[in-house]
Design a protein around this motif. Structure first.
Motif, PDB file in Angstrom:
ATOM      1  N   GLU A  60       0.830  -1.207   0.000  1.00  0.00           N
ATOM      2  CA  GLU A  60       0.000   0.000   0.000  1.00  0.00           C
ATOM      3  C   GLU A  60       0.869   1.262   0.000  1.00  0.00           C
ATOM      4  N   SER A  61       1.943   1.254   0.767  1.00  0.00           N
ATOM      5  CA  SER A  61       2.796   2.442   0.801  1.00  0.00           C
ATOM      6  C   SER A  61       3.501   2.649  -0.540  1.00  0.00           C
ATOM      7  N   ARG A  67       1.690   6.645  -6.894  1.00  0.00           N
ATOM      8  CA  ARG A  67       0.602   7.537  -7.288  1.00  0.00           C
ATOM      9  C   ARG A  67       1.008   8.987  -7.105  1.00  0.00           C
ATOM     10  N   ASP A  68       1.713   9.278  -6.011  1.00  0.00           N
ATOM     11  CA  ASP A  68       2.148  10.653  -5.752  1.00  0.00           C
ATOM     12  C   ASP A  68       3.172  11.127  -6.768  1.00  0.00           C
ATOM     13  N   LYS A  69       3.982  10.208  -7.280  1.00  0.00           N
ATOM     14  CA  LYS A  69       4.996  10.579  -8.267  1.00  0.00           C
ATOM     15  C   LYS A  69       4.396  10.739  -9.655  1.00  0.00           C
TER      16      LYS A  69
END
Length: 70
Positions: A60-61, A67-69
């Protein structure tokens, strides 16, 4: 109501070793055996390895980081 102890959130060394070996192309059964798991555990990689809370948290992390990148 009593509270249950928290499950381990960090993957063990055996879990990390097995995942690295799987990622390098080894079958889950062979990877788990080489990482030090018992025959029974190696025969049930999804149940023993992939369904562990520590591995789920790690995946998950990674998903959130990717996703953030963007």
């Amino acid at each position: 109501m009593p509270t249950l102890p928290k499950r381990k959130q960090n993957p063990s060394q055996k879990q990390l070793t097995a995942l690295k070996l799987i990622n390098s192309g080894m079958t889950p059964h062979k990877a788990m055996k080489q990482a030090g798991y018992s025959d029974y555990s190696a025969q049930h990689p999804t149940k023993i390895l992939m369904n562990s809370q520590a591995i789920k948290s790690m995946v998950e992390s990674f998903q959130l980081e990717l996703r953030d990148k963007g």
